[in-house]
Design a protein around this motif. Structure first.
Motif, PDB file in Angstrom:
ATOM      1  N   ASN A 150       0.823  -1.208   0.000  1.00  0.00           N
ATOM      2  CA  ASN A 150       0.000   0.000   0.000  1.00  0.00           C
ATOM      3  C   ASN A 150       0.859   1.261   0.000  1.00  0.00           C
ATOM      4  O   ASN A 150       0.523   2.255  -0.656  1.00  0.00           O
ATOM      5  CB  ASN A 150      -0.930   0.005   1.212  1.00  0.00           C
ATOM      6  N   LEU A 151       1.971   1.239   0.747  1.00  0.00           N
ATOM      7  CA  LEU A 151       2.874   2.393   0.751  1.00  0.00           C
ATOM      8  C   LEU A 151       3.437   2.647  -0.643  1.00  0.00           C
ATOM      9  O   LEU A 151       3.494   3.795  -1.104  1.00  0.00           O
ATOM     10  CB  LEU A 151       4.028   2.166   1.734  1.00  0.00           C
ATOM     11  N   LEU A 152       3.844   1.582  -1.321  1.00  0.00           N
ATOM     12  CA  LEU A 152       4.404   1.730  -2.658  1.00  0.00           C
ATOM     13  C   LEU A 152       3.357   2.237  -3.644  1.00  0.00           C
ATOM     14  O   LEU A 152       3.642   3.108  -4.487  1.00  0.00           O
ATOM     15  CB  LEU A 152       4.969   0.383  -3.130  1.00  0.00           C
ATOM     16  N   GLU A 153       2.142   1.724  -3.547  1.00  0.00           N
ATOM     17  CA  GLU A 153       1.064   2.185  -4.423  1.00  0.00           C
ATOM     18  C   GLU A 153       0.717   3.643  -4.136  1.00  0.00           C
ATOM     19  O   GLU A 153       0.430   4.416  -5.058  1.00  0.00           O
ATOM     20  CB  GLU A 153      -0.165   1.294  -4.252  1.00  0.00           C
ATOM     21  N   THR A 154       0.740   4.033  -2.852  1.00  0.00           N
ATOM     22  CA  THR A 154       0.460   5.425  -2.493  1.00  0.00           C
ATOM     23  C   THR A 154       1.517   6.344  -3.083  1.00  0.00           C
ATOM     24  O   THR A 154       1.194   7.401  -3.649  1.00  0.00           O
ATOM     25  CB  THR A 154       0.424   5.584  -0.964  1.00  0.00           C
ATOM     26  N   TYR A 155       2.796   5.960  -2.953  1.00  0.00           N
ATOM     27  CA  TYR A 155       3.853   6.789  -3.536  1.00  0.00           C
ATOM     28  C   TYR A 155       3.680   6.906  -5.048  1.00  0.00           C
ATOM     29  O   TYR A 155       3.807   8.003  -5.623  1.00  0.00           O
ATOM     30  CB  TYR A 155       5.230   6.201  -3.224  1.00  0.00           C
ATOM     31  N   SER A 156       3.400   5.788  -5.716  1.00  0.00           N
ATOM     32  CA  SER A 156       3.250   5.810  -7.174  1.00  0.00           C
ATOM     33  C   SER A 156       2.108   6.727  -7.584  1.00  0.00           C
ATOM     34  O   SER A 156       2.219   7.479  -8.564  1.00  0.00           O
ATOM     35  CB  SER A 156       3.009   4.390  -7.699  1.00  0.00           C
ATOM     36  N   ARG A 157       1.015   6.686  -6.828  1.00  0.00           N
ATOM     37  CA  ARG A 157      -0.124   7.571  -7.136  1.00  0.00           C
ATOM     38  C   ARG A 157       0.263   9.032  -6.963  1.00  0.00           C
ATOM     39  O   ARG A 157      -0.047   9.878  -7.816  1.00  0.00           O
ATOM     40  CB  ARG A 157      -1.308   7.212  -6.227  1.00  0.00           C
ATOM     41  N   LEU A 158       0.947   9.352  -5.876  1.00  0.00           N
ATOM     42  CA  LEU A 158       1.348  10.735  -5.638  1.00  0.00           C
ATOM     43  C   LEU A 158       2.354  11.207  -6.679  1.00  0.00           C
ATOM     44  O   LEU A 158       2.296  12.353  -7.136  1.00  0.00           O
ATOM     45  CB  LEU A 158       1.951  10.867  -4.225  1.00  0.00           C
ATOM     46  N   GLN A 161       0.422  12.108  -9.811  1.00  0.00           N
ATOM     47  CA  GLN A 161      -0.616  13.127  -9.749  1.00  0.00           C
ATOM     48  C   GLN A 161      -0.165  14.434  -9.111  1.00  0.00           C
ATOM     49  O   GLN A 161      -0.699  15.491  -9.438  1.00  0.00           O
ATOM     50  CB  GLN A 161      -1.826  12.594  -8.970  1.00  0.00           C
ATOM     51  N   ASP A 162       0.783  14.383  -8.199  1.00  0.00           N
ATOM     52  CA  ASP A 162       1.112  15.531  -7.364  1.00  0.00           C
ATOM     53  C   ASP A 162       2.452  16.127  -7.784  1.00  0.00           C
ATOM     54  O   ASP A 162       3.470  15.437  -7.840  1.00  0.00           O
ATOM     55  CB  ASP A 162       1.172  15.088  -5.893  1.00  0.00           C
ATOM     56  N   GLN A 163       2.455  17.433  -8.066  1.00  0.00           N
ATOM     57  CA  GLN A 163       3.683  18.091  -8.505  1.00  0.00           C
ATOM     58  C   GLN A 163       4.761  18.086  -7.424  1.00  0.00           C
ATOM     59  O   GLN A 163       5.954  18.045  -7.730  1.00  0.00           O
ATOM     60  CB  GLN A 163       3.394  19.536  -8.913  1.00  0.00           C
ATOM     61  N   SER A 164       4.350  18.125  -6.158  1.00  0.00           N
ATOM     62  CA  SER A 164       5.342  18.137  -5.082  1.00  0.00           C
ATOM     63  C   SER A 164       6.118  16.828  -5.047  1.00  0.00           C
ATOM     64  O   SER A 164       7.317  16.816  -4.758  1.00  0.00           O
ATOM     65  CB  SER A 164       4.662  18.392  -3.731  1.00  0.00           C
ATOM     66  N   PHE A 165       5.474  15.713  -5.360  1.00  0.00           N
ATOM     67  CA  PHE A 165       6.176  14.440  -5.397  1.00  0.00           C
ATOM     68  C   PHE A 165       6.850  14.215  -6.752  1.00  0.00           C
ATOM     69  O   PHE A 165       7.758  13.389  -6.851  1.00  0.00           O
ATOM     70  CB  PHE A 165       5.236  13.288  -5.065  1.00  0.00           C
ATOM     71  N   GLN A 241      -0.733   9.788   3.812  1.00  0.00           N
ATOM     72  CA  GLN A 241      -1.643   9.568   2.695  1.00  0.00           C
ATOM     73  C   GLN A 241      -2.062   8.099   2.587  1.00  0.00           C
ATOM     74  O   GLN A 241      -3.160   7.799   2.130  1.00  0.00           O
ATOM     75  CB  GLN A 241      -0.984  10.021   1.397  1.00  0.00           C
ATOM     76  N   ASN A 242      -1.181   7.202   3.000  1.00  0.00           N
ATOM     77  CA  ASN A 242      -1.534   5.788   2.995  1.00  0.00           C
ATOM     78  C   ASN A 242      -2.607   5.493   4.042  1.00  0.00           C
ATOM     79  O   ASN A 242      -3.509   4.680   3.808  1.00  0.00           O
ATOM     80  CB  ASN A 242      -0.291   4.946   3.262  1.00  0.00           C
ATOM     81  N   MET A 243      -2.516   6.160   5.190  1.00  0.00           N
ATOM     82  CA  MET A 243      -3.513   5.964   6.247  1.00  0.00           C
ATOM     83  C   MET A 243      -4.833   6.628   5.901  1.00  0.00           C
ATOM     84  O   MET A 243      -5.908   6.044   6.075  1.00  0.00           O
ATOM     85  CB  MET A 243      -2.979   6.526   7.565  1.00  0.00           C
ATOM     86  N   TYR A 244      -4.759   7.866   5.398  1.00  0.00           N
ATOM     87  CA  TYR A 244      -5.961   8.645   5.083  1.00  0.00           C
ATOM     88  C   TYR A 244      -5.827   9.189   3.660  1.00  0.00           C
ATOM     89  O   TYR A 244      -5.515  10.364   3.459  1.00  0.00           O
ATOM     90  CB  TYR A 244      -6.143   9.784   6.083  1.00  0.00           C
ATOM     91  N   PRO A 245      -6.063   8.330   2.646  1.00  0.00           N
ATOM     92  CA  PRO A 245      -5.838   8.765   1.257  1.00  0.00           C
ATOM     93  C   PRO A 245      -6.805   9.856   0.828  1.00  0.00           C
ATOM     94  O   PRO A 245      -7.964   9.901   1.261  1.00  0.00           O
ATOM     95  CB  PRO A 245      -6.054   7.472   0.454  1.00  0.00           C
ATOM     96  N   SER A 246      -6.300  10.745  -0.021  1.00  0.00           N
ATOM     97  CA  SER A 246      -7.131  11.813  -0.581  1.00  0.00           C
ATOM     98  C   SER A 246      -7.817  11.291  -1.823  1.00  0.00           C
ATOM     99  O   SER A 246      -7.150  10.867  -2.771  1.00  0.00           O
ATOM    100  CB  SER A 246      -6.268  13.024  -0.948  1.00  0.00           C
ATOM    101  N   ASN A 247      -9.137  11.308  -1.810  1.00  0.00           N
ATOM    102  CA  ASN A 247      -9.898  10.867  -2.983  1.00  0.00           C
ATOM    103  C   ASN A 247     -10.209  12.094  -3.819  1.00  0.00           C
ATOM    104  O   ASN A 247     -11.252  12.723  -3.686  1.00  0.00           O
ATOM    105  CB  ASN A 247     -11.190  10.167  -2.548  1.00  0.00           C
ATOM    106  N   ILE A 248      -9.263  12.456  -4.692  1.00  0.00           N
ATOM    107  CA  ILE A 248      -9.385  13.694  -5.448  1.00  0.00           C
ATOM    108  C   ILE A 248     -10.595  13.678  -6.368  1.00  0.00           C
ATOM    109  O   ILE A 248     -11.306  14.663  -6.503  1.00  0.00           O
ATOM    110  CB  ILE A 248      -8.102  13.939  -6.271  1.00  0.00           C
ATOM    111  N   ASN A 249     -10.875  12.537  -6.998  1.00  0.00           N
ATOM    112  CA  ASN A 249     -11.969  12.487  -7.966  1.00  0.00           C
ATOM    113  C   ASN A 249     -13.315  12.776  -7.330  1.00  0.00           C
ATOM    114  O   ASN A 249     -14.188  13.377  -7.930  1.00  0.00           O
ATOM    115  CB  ASN A 249     -12.004  11.123  -8.653  1.00  0.00           C
TER     116      ASN A 249
END
Length: 709
Positions: A150-158, A161-165, A241-249
């Motif tokens: 889940n941590l790896l998937e969270t990082y990949s998503r960020l 999608q996220d300019q900071s990452f 973000q892994n604990m409390y993911p942001s559901n942007i959609n």
């Protein structure tokens, strides 16, 4: 078609992650060879069978040639990237051409970073980290691997999608007034009250910060706290973000919906908290007089943000009722089965044990134990507390001893026995300190019999007249001593703490509840505004008049690890000035591509890149300044080898090493590093584009100095 694997030299799987396509491909490949009615092999066994030849081949090359391959491609266009860390081999695979070698290498280094944050100095012992990554208990191993996946998937998503990452720097919310009030509140109310409470169980809050999705609203560090590195902060944001993911959609609000809302145009601004300018340091408070540009930006968008927030609050009404309900019992059973595989929601009162870098007057101590409390204020807004443990000094002692034995092992391995023998003073000092350390451990109910036995044998060999003395024969004993010290560290900080879970010794739940309530009361009138502000932090509208033809920019202060960029949210329901649809996705892809291209040239030693691509013109600049903002002369950057760690701040802080390299020629002067990436329309003359970049850097220079970190 993606996969990441960690394996031991004996081809034992220590961790794996696959996407659904790769998993299906493996199951079809190995399931087809089974006879009819025969139970298919376990997926872990399939993974082991698939990668065993590669792992054994890599180990054989290291043994026979002292070298190994770092990447290769197969006939079916699968790309494999390998990297050996001690006795653990990391393998990343891509089969859909969505990731290149650099992307796979970055994923490997990020995974290693997350494991270091979770297990600390245990990662320095190959034997112990193998036991931690592959527990004997099947259920415990499944839970751990699921958490790491889940941590790896969270990082990949960020990262997608996220300019900071994308640029690996922290993005802060541009609202100086509210930031100042929150920093002041964290310092004078929250942290002070927690640290003076008898319910803190010996823990001390060192850092407190508020996140709105992935953006930083406010950050406070106590007086005796070390600076939290950008690398560690980014890793912690991934964990939050892994604990409390942001559901942007689900949270994005379409512009047409905002226009149709009937929300009033009145925006209620809460009274600012009392300010005492005579207390606090420059690091802990904001000088509002220095941020006129940010305040101008803030006032321009505050009203529109409020309108969006008013609609956002109403758009969720009734969304919990499904439009269609499937009554097929097989489908319902499948859904129930999937729900049972989901991890239970995290308990905020249980802290996570994290290991972070600490810099003190005595020196730098990596992987020091902390407890991290993630308290969700509202969906998308989180309060994070980092506390110091009562026995954290023990970890510092372990690190000092580990470093001493590592240096001794290196000298002996290189045949410098005389050099090691001449350092008798430091060796005797090490002997005395370690004797006292072991005696002190005996009073803490820590098992030290093995450590005591190995240390006694080491002393008899090194210090006894009849012994071999300081020779290569001591090298294995140096390694054994390091392993035993890591074992003590594991007993103290990991054995009773489950990764992602809690430790019995923690801030009391009632104290956490009071802290949560205090911050909620402080931000109650701001929460809707903050959620929208996090998606529309700054926009290009305010820059178009002064910089015609400018489409997008990213400005990064690498010294502070902070970035500023116009919002670039591309979803089905949200839009930016670029609109939505093919054009917006196209520009987003160009921005991501520009960052990757700039890293390629930066690795080759270039600090400036200008590139024309069809109808667009891209610029990248890296430069150094002193504390007053004076630009320092250009100096050749070091050229990195192809097998070097990926450029960034999360997995490997390239910029911190770059600053040290550049500062050697500016002794006694504070050197700062900045980056600017811009995208212009190609019809703009080149001389105007370069002039824009210079003016834009000066315009952004002042707001970037809001001291949040």
């Amino acid at each position: 078609m993606k996969c990441l694997l960690i394996a031991s030299e004996s081809a034992e799987v220590l961790f794996y992650w696959t996407d659904p396509e790769f998993e299906l491909n493996i199951q079809e490949q190995y399931g087809a060879s089974q006879e009819e009615g025969e139970k298919p092999p376990a997926f872990e066994d399939c993974i082991n069978t698939l990668f065993a030849p590669i792992i054994i081949s890599c180990s054989t090359m290291v043994d026979r040639l002292g070298d190994s391959y770092t990447s290769f491609s197969t006939e079916n266009n699968h790309t494999y990237v390998l990297h050996q860390f001690e006795e653990c081999l990391y393998i990343a695979v891509n089969g859909d051409r969505e990731e290149g070698e650099e992307d796979l290498k970055r994923k490997i280094y990020v995974m290693k970073k997350m494991i270091e944050v979770l297990f600390g100095m245990v990662t320095l012992s190959s034997t112990l980290i193998r036991k931690e990554l592959r527990p004997q208990d099947t259920e415990q191993r499944t839970n751990l691997w699921k958490y790491l996946q889940n941590l790896l998937e969270t990082y990949s998503r960020l990262q997608e999608q996220d300019q900071s990452f994308l640029v690996e720097a922290v993005e802060r919310l541009i609202h100086p007034t509210l930031c100042e009030q929150c920093i002041e509140f964290l310092e004078r109310r929250l942290v002070q009250q927690i640290n003076s409470s008898v319910e803190r169980a010996g823990e001390e809050v060192l850092h407190a910060f508020i996140l709105v999705h992935t953006k930083l609203l406010a950050f406070y560090s106590s007086r005796n706290a070390s600076t939290l590195t950008s690398s560690d902060l980014l890793a912690l944001i991934v964990m939050v973000q892994n604990m409390y993911p942001s559901n942007i959609n689900l949270e994005d609000t379409a512009p047409e919906d905002v226009e149709n809302t009937s929300a009033p145009d009145i925006f209620y601004t809460p009274e600012p908290s009392p300010t005492n300018r005579d207390s606090g340091t420059d690091r802990d408070s904001v000088n509002s007089g220095r941020h006129e540009e940010s305040r101008h930006e803030e006032s321009r968008h505050e009203e529109s943000c409020h309108e969006e927030s008013c609609h956002e609050e109403s758009c969720h009404v009734g969304s919990g009722t499904p439009v269609f309900q499937f009554l097929d019992p097989d489908i319902q059973m499948a859904e129930d089965s999937l729900q049972t595989l989901e991890a239970p929601p995290p308990d905020p009162s249980n802290p996570s044990r994290v290991f972070l870098e600490v810099t003190l007057k005595e020196g730098c101590y990596p992987m020091m134990p902390h407890s991290m409390y993630c308290l969700p204020l509202w969906p998308g807004i989180t309060l994070v507390l980092l506390t110091k443990l009562p026995n954290s000094n023990l970890a510092m002692s372990v690190y000092v001893f580990l470093e001493a034995f590592a240096k001794l092992e290196k000298r002996l391995s290189e045949g410098l026995e005389g050099s090691a023998a001449r350092g008798q003073t430091s060796i005797q000092d090490l002997r005395n300190k370690l004797d006292k350390f072991i005696r002190a451990l005996g009073t803490l109910d820590i098992q030290t019999s093995q450590l005591q036995s190995v240390w006694t044998e080491f002393k008899s060999r090194a210090f006894t007249r009849g012994g071999p003395g300081f020779s290569k024969d001591l090298v294995p004993w140096c390694r054994t001593m390091k392993s035993q010290l890591c074992g003590v560290y594991r007993q103290c900080f990991i054995t009773e703490n489950t990764v992602g879970g809690g430790n019995p010794q923690r801030l009391s739940p009632s104290l956490q509840d009071r802290a949560l309530t205090m911050v909620q009361e402080k931000l109650m009138d701001w929460k809707d505004f903050l959620l929208v502000k996090s998606k529309r932090n700054i926009t290009m509208v305010s820059y178009l008049e002064e910089f015609p033809g400018l489409i997008h920019f990213i400005y990064v202060d690498r010294t502070a690890g902070q970035m500023i960029a116009p919002s670039l949210n591309i979803t089905d329901r949200a839009t930016s000035e670029l609109g939505k649809g093919p054009l917006a996705h196209f520009i987003k892809g160009k921005v991501w591509g520009l960052v990757n291209t700039s890293r390629i040239y930066l690795q080759k030693g270039y600090s400036t890149v200008t590139l024309r691509d069809g109808d667009y013109f891209f610029c990248y600049f890296l430069w150094f300044e002193n504390e007053t903002g004076y630009k320092l002369e250009v100096k050749d950057l070091p050229i990195l080898p192809n097998d070097s760690a990926p450029i960034g701040m999360l997995a490997w802080d390239y910029y911190r090493k770059l600053l040290r390299y550049y500062s050697k020629s500016h002794q006694g002067e504070v050197v700062k590093c900045y980056e600017l990436l811009t995208v212009h329309l190609g019809v703009i003359p080149t001389e105007y584009i370069l002039q824009h970049c210079s003016q834009l850097a000066r315009k952004l220079w002042e707001p970037s100095r809001i001291p949040l970190l």
